[in-house]
Write a protein that holds these residues in place. Structure first.
Motif, PDB file in Angstrom:
ATOM      1  N   HIS A  26       0.907  -1.261  -0.053  1.00 28.84           N
ATOM      2  CA  HIS A  26      -0.142  -0.015   0.144  1.00 28.84           C
ATOM      3  C   HIS A  26       0.843   1.204   0.058  1.00 28.84           C
ATOM      4  O   HIS A  26       0.413   2.438  -0.209  1.00 28.84           O
ATOM      5  CB  HIS A  26      -1.011   0.026   1.140  1.00 28.84           C
ATOM      6  CG  HIS A  26      -1.923  -1.076   1.184  1.00 28.84           C
ATOM      7  ND1 HIS A  26      -3.069  -0.809   0.626  1.00 28.84           N
ATOM      8  CD2 HIS A  26      -1.785  -2.277   1.745  1.00 28.84           C
ATOM      9  CE1 HIS A  26      -3.932  -1.992   0.507  1.00 28.84           C
ATOM     10  NE2 HIS A  26      -3.225  -2.740   1.312  1.00 28.84           N
ATOM     11  N   GLY A  27       2.045   1.283   0.268  1.00 29.81           N
ATOM     12  CA  GLY A  27       2.908   2.493   0.370  1.00 29.81           C
ATOM     13  C   GLY A  27       4.030   2.399   0.946  1.00 29.81           C
ATOM     14  O   GLY A  27       4.760   1.450   1.029  1.00 29.81           O
ATOM     15  N   CYS A  28       4.649   3.227   1.722  1.00 30.98           N
ATOM     16  CA  CYS A  28       6.217   3.487   2.143  1.00 30.98           C
ATOM     17  C   CYS A  28       5.932   3.258   3.839  1.00 30.98           C
ATOM     18  O   CYS A  28       5.253   4.069   4.411  1.00 30.98           O
ATOM     19  CB  CYS A  28       6.410   4.831   1.615  1.00 30.98           C
ATOM     20  SG  CYS A  28       8.111   5.110   2.402  1.00 30.98           S
ATOM     21  N   VAL A  29       6.884   2.295   4.079  1.00 34.31           N
ATOM     22  CA  VAL A  29       6.758   2.381   5.580  1.00 34.31           C
ATOM     23  C   VAL A  29       7.898   3.451   6.185  1.00 34.31           C
ATOM     24  O   VAL A  29       8.071   3.443   7.508  1.00 34.31           O
ATOM     25  CB  VAL A  29       7.478   0.997   5.975  1.00 34.31           C
ATOM     26  CG1 VAL A  29       6.487  -0.208   5.449  1.00 34.31           C
ATOM     27  CG2 VAL A  29       8.801   0.623   5.620  1.00 34.31           C
ATOM     28  N   HIS A  30       8.616   4.127   5.425  1.00 34.92           N
ATOM     29  CA  HIS A  30       9.617   4.967   5.969  1.00 34.92           C
ATOM     30  C   HIS A  30       8.950   6.347   6.124  1.00 34.92           C
ATOM     31  O   HIS A  30       8.251   6.959   5.283  1.00 34.92           O
ATOM     32  CB  HIS A  30      11.015   5.121   4.994  1.00 34.92           C
ATOM     33  CG  HIS A  30      11.453   3.959   4.686  1.00 34.92           C
ATOM     34  ND1 HIS A  30      12.222   3.060   5.687  1.00 34.92           N
ATOM     35  CD2 HIS A  30      11.702   3.031   3.653  1.00 34.92           C
ATOM     36  CE1 HIS A  30      12.566   1.776   5.100  1.00 34.92           C
ATOM     37  NE2 HIS A  30      12.154   1.706   3.987  1.00 34.92           N
ATOM     38  N   LYS A  35       6.806  12.004   4.732  1.00 34.78           N
ATOM     39  CA  LYS A  35       7.207  13.615   4.859  1.00 34.78           C
ATOM     40  C   LYS A  35       7.236  14.269   3.260  1.00 34.78           C
ATOM     41  O   LYS A  35       6.489  15.139   3.149  1.00 34.78           O
ATOM     42  CB  LYS A  35       8.587  13.846   5.490  1.00 34.78           C
ATOM     43  CG  LYS A  35       9.094  14.864   5.209  1.00 34.78           C
ATOM     44  CD  LYS A  35      10.498  15.259   5.859  1.00 34.78           C
ATOM     45  CE  LYS A  35      11.137  16.562   5.480  1.00 34.78           C
ATOM     46  NZ  LYS A  35      12.658  16.546   5.964  1.00 34.78           N
ATOM     47  N   VAL A  36       7.665  13.463   2.470  1.00 34.47           N
ATOM     48  CA  VAL A  36       7.728  13.919   1.008  1.00 34.47           C
ATOM     49  C   VAL A  36       6.402  14.029   0.538  1.00 34.47           C
ATOM     50  O   VAL A  36       5.954  14.995  -0.097  1.00 34.47           O
ATOM     51  CB  VAL A  36       8.542  12.993   0.268  1.00 34.47           C
ATOM     52  CG1 VAL A  36       8.464  13.338  -1.472  1.00 34.47           C
ATOM     53  CG2 VAL A  36       9.973  13.107   0.504  1.00 34.47           C
ATOM     54  N   ALA A  37       5.273  13.045   0.952  1.00 32.23           N
ATOM     55  CA  ALA A  37       4.196  13.149   0.301  1.00 32.23           C
ATOM     56  C   ALA A  37       3.455  14.320   0.919  1.00 32.23           C
ATOM     57  O   ALA A  37       2.683  14.989   0.189  1.00 32.23           O
ATOM     58  CB  ALA A  37       3.463  11.913   0.668  1.00 32.23           C
ATOM     59  N   LEU A  38       3.626  14.635   2.110  1.00 30.41           N
ATOM     60  CA  LEU A  38       3.041  15.849   2.689  1.00 30.41           C
ATOM     61  C   LEU A  38       3.537  17.132   2.298  1.00 30.41           C
ATOM     62  O   LEU A  38       2.485  17.854   2.016  1.00 30.41           O
ATOM     63  CB  LEU A  38       3.153  15.966   4.235  1.00 30.41           C
ATOM     64  CG  LEU A  38       2.451  14.490   4.995  1.00 30.41           C
ATOM     65  CD1 LEU A  38       2.754  14.679   6.491  1.00 30.41           C
ATOM     66  CD2 LEU A  38       0.771  14.725   4.839  1.00 30.41           C
ATOM     67  N   LEU A  39       4.761  17.096   2.080  1.00 31.26           N
ATOM     68  CA  LEU A  39       5.196  18.473   1.358  1.00 31.26           C
ATOM     69  C   LEU A  39       4.761  18.637   0.032  1.00 31.26           C
ATOM     70  O   LEU A  39       4.596  19.860  -0.412  1.00 31.26           O
ATOM     71  CB  LEU A  39       6.828  18.563   1.760  1.00 31.26           C
ATOM     72  CG  LEU A  39       7.294  18.529   3.229  1.00 31.26           C
ATOM     73  CD1 LEU A  39       8.873  18.611   3.045  1.00 31.26           C
ATOM     74  CD2 LEU A  39       7.010  19.991   3.633  1.00 31.26           C
ATOM     75  N   GLN A  57      11.086  21.664   5.074  1.00 32.80           N
ATOM     76  CA  GLN A  57      12.057  20.792   4.736  1.00 32.80           C
ATOM     77  C   GLN A  57      13.033  20.910   6.045  1.00 32.80           C
ATOM     78  O   GLN A  57      13.366  21.940   6.527  1.00 32.80           O
ATOM     79  CB  GLN A  57      12.820  21.203   3.574  1.00 32.80           C
ATOM     80  CG  GLN A  57      11.936  20.953   2.132  1.00 32.80           C
ATOM     81  CD  GLN A  57      11.931  19.681   1.459  1.00 32.80           C
ATOM     82  OE1 GLN A  57      12.251  18.848   2.400  1.00 32.80           O
ATOM     83  NE2 GLN A  57      11.197  19.288   0.479  1.00 32.80           N
ATOM     84  N   GLY A  58      13.750  19.739   6.351  1.00 28.38           N
ATOM     85  CA  GLY A  58      14.965  19.858   7.153  1.00 28.38           C
ATOM     86  C   GLY A  58      14.092  19.234   8.535  1.00 28.38           C
ATOM     87  O   GLY A  58      14.980  19.446   9.580  1.00 28.38           O
ATOM     88  N   THR A  59      12.897  19.319   8.740  1.00 23.07           N
ATOM     89  CA  THR A  59      12.382  19.008   9.739  1.00 23.07           C
ATOM     90  C   THR A  59      11.440  17.599   9.662  1.00 23.07           C
ATOM     91  O   THR A  59      11.234  17.183   8.623  1.00 23.07           O
ATOM     92  CB  THR A  59      11.261  20.094  10.349  1.00 23.07           C
ATOM     93  OG1 THR A  59      10.080  20.326   9.282  1.00 23.07           O
ATOM     94  CG2 THR A  59      12.240  21.312  10.474  1.00 23.07           C
ATOM     95  N   SER A  60      11.015  17.033  10.880  1.00 25.79           N
ATOM     96  CA  SER A  60      10.296  15.711  10.761  1.00 25.79           C
ATOM     97  C   SER A  60       8.785  15.927  11.121  1.00 25.79           C
ATOM     98  O   SER A  60       8.568  16.741  11.943  1.00 25.79           O
ATOM     99  CB  SER A  60      11.036  14.923  11.861  1.00 25.79           C
ATOM    100  OG  SER A  60       9.983  13.824  11.966  1.00 25.79           O
TER     101      SER A  60
END
Length: 394
Positions: A26-30, A35-39, A57-60
């Motif tokens: 279904h997707g990415c466990v990482h 984070k990339v998807a949200l940004l 960027q640069g934050t979690s």
């Protein structure tokens, strides 16, 4: 509802979520690709609202306290890891398309609240493939198109809010598969067709609101199985036929609103069994016959609205047995006879609407005891005599 949502969110954040076999298919466990998807979604918005200023960027998303994002420990692959499990951004000024969010990169989501923003487009099919999602509220947006039948595969869903969008088409019968649903609201859309009989399988439902659409046909007899219902709203549609005798076992019901349809026939006396009912609205239909005496059993009733029907007979003379009644609307019927003296016992009444009937006789002096009364409409009747001096007490 917001308080309940927050409690739900806190509880979910404390759980160690299962792997659910989601990571590979279904997707990415990482966390990095989540984070990339949200940004990436943020970059597609027509403007970035202040609520998303913390998405940088640069934050979690998890350790940097991104606004509206919650994380939990999940099992991804061979080890436990942090993952985004909730998006909580109601009334956040988000202006864009829901389908631009890559839900396949967020397989551990259990909670989504994006209500009352300015989201457009259709409901994306990818959202129906989230294996752990139990709360979805996308009300108050500009979503169009139909409700995907694939939503019937979201087996963990307990709350589904689609209120106030521009959705069209029919309510999918597949929603009857969502047996864990306790909250289903599709009100204020442009849905058509009959109410699916399959919704009668949702025996955990506590709130069902399908009002203000263009639904037709009859109220399904299968609703007799919805014994956990506390609120049933079907008003402002094109429903026809008689009010079915399905409410006898709905002992938890406190709100029943069927106004603004073309329902006909008598009011079922079985409604008098709903001893927790506080709000009964059957106005603007084609209901006929007399007001059932059984309604006087509804001692918790706060609002009774039967206006704009074809009711005959008189107001039950013991209507004063409804001690909590604050609003009584019986206008535009064919009711007759004198106004009952027991109206003076309804000391919590603040609104009474009896105009456009065939009432005769005088205004009872006992109405002067209704010291909380704010509005009274008696015009277009055959009332005679003098105005009682006790009205000066109001």
């Amino acid at each position: 509802m917001v308080v309940l949502a927050l409690i739900f969110l806190v509880l979910r954040s404390c759980l160690l979520l299962p792997h659910a076999d989601a990571s590979g298919r279904h997707g990415c466990v990482h966390l990095g690709c989540q984070k990339v998807a949200l940004l990436q979604w943020r970059s597609t918005l027509r403007s970035s609202p202040p609520a998303l200023d913390s998405w940088q960027q640069g934050t979690s998303p998890c350790s940097s306290n991104w606004t509206g994002v919650a994380c939990s420990v999940v099992h991804g692959g061979r080890r436990a890891t942090l993952a985004v499990t909730a998006i909580f951004l109601p009334n956040a000024g988000i202006d864009g398309h829901l389908g631009e969010l890559n839900f396949s990169a967020l397989p551990f989501l259990t909670y989504i609240d994006l209500g009352y923003n300015n989201l457009g487009g259709e409901i994306p099919l990818a959202i129906t493939s989230l294996p752990a999602l139990s709360y979805l509220d996308i009300s108050g947006n500009g979503l169009h198109g139909s409700i995907p039948s694939e939503m019937g595969n979201m087996g963990r869903l307990s709350q589904l809010g689609l209120l106030s969008n521009n959705l069209t088409g029919r309510i999918p019968s597949s929603l009857g598969n969502l047996t864990t649903l306790v909250f289903l609201v599709t009100a204020h859309n442009m849905l058509t067709g009959p109410i699916p009989e399959e919704l009668g399988k949702l025996t955990s439902l506590q709130v069902l609101d399908l009002s203000s659409n263009m639904l037709s046909g009859q109220i399904p007899n299968s609703f007799v199985r919805l014994t956990s219902l506390e609120c049933l709203e079907l008003g402002d549609n094109f429903l026809s036929g008689q009010i079915p005798k399905i409410f006898v076992n709905m002992t938890q019901l406190n709100t029943l609103r069927l106004f603004g349809n073309t329902l006909s026939g008598p009011i079922p006396p079985s409604l008098g069994n709903l001893n927790k009912l506080t709000d009964l609205q059957l106005s603007d239909n084609r209901l006929s016959a007399e007001i059932p005496i059984a309604l006087l059993n509804l001692t918790e009733l706060n609002a009774l609205a039967l206006r704009m029907n074809e009711l005959t007979g008189s107001i039950p003379h013991d209507i004063g047995l409804l001690p909590n009644l604050s609003s009584l609307a019986l206008s535009t019927n064919q009711l007759s006879g004198p106004l009952p003296l027991s109206l003076g016992n309804l000391t919590t009444l603040n609104y009474i609407e009896l105009y456009d009937n065939k009432f005769v006789g005088s205004i009872p002096a006992e109405i002067g005891a209704l010291v909380d009364l704010r509005a009274m409409f008696l015009s277009l009747n055959k009332i005679s005599g003098s105005v009682p001096s006790t009205l000066a007490n109001l």
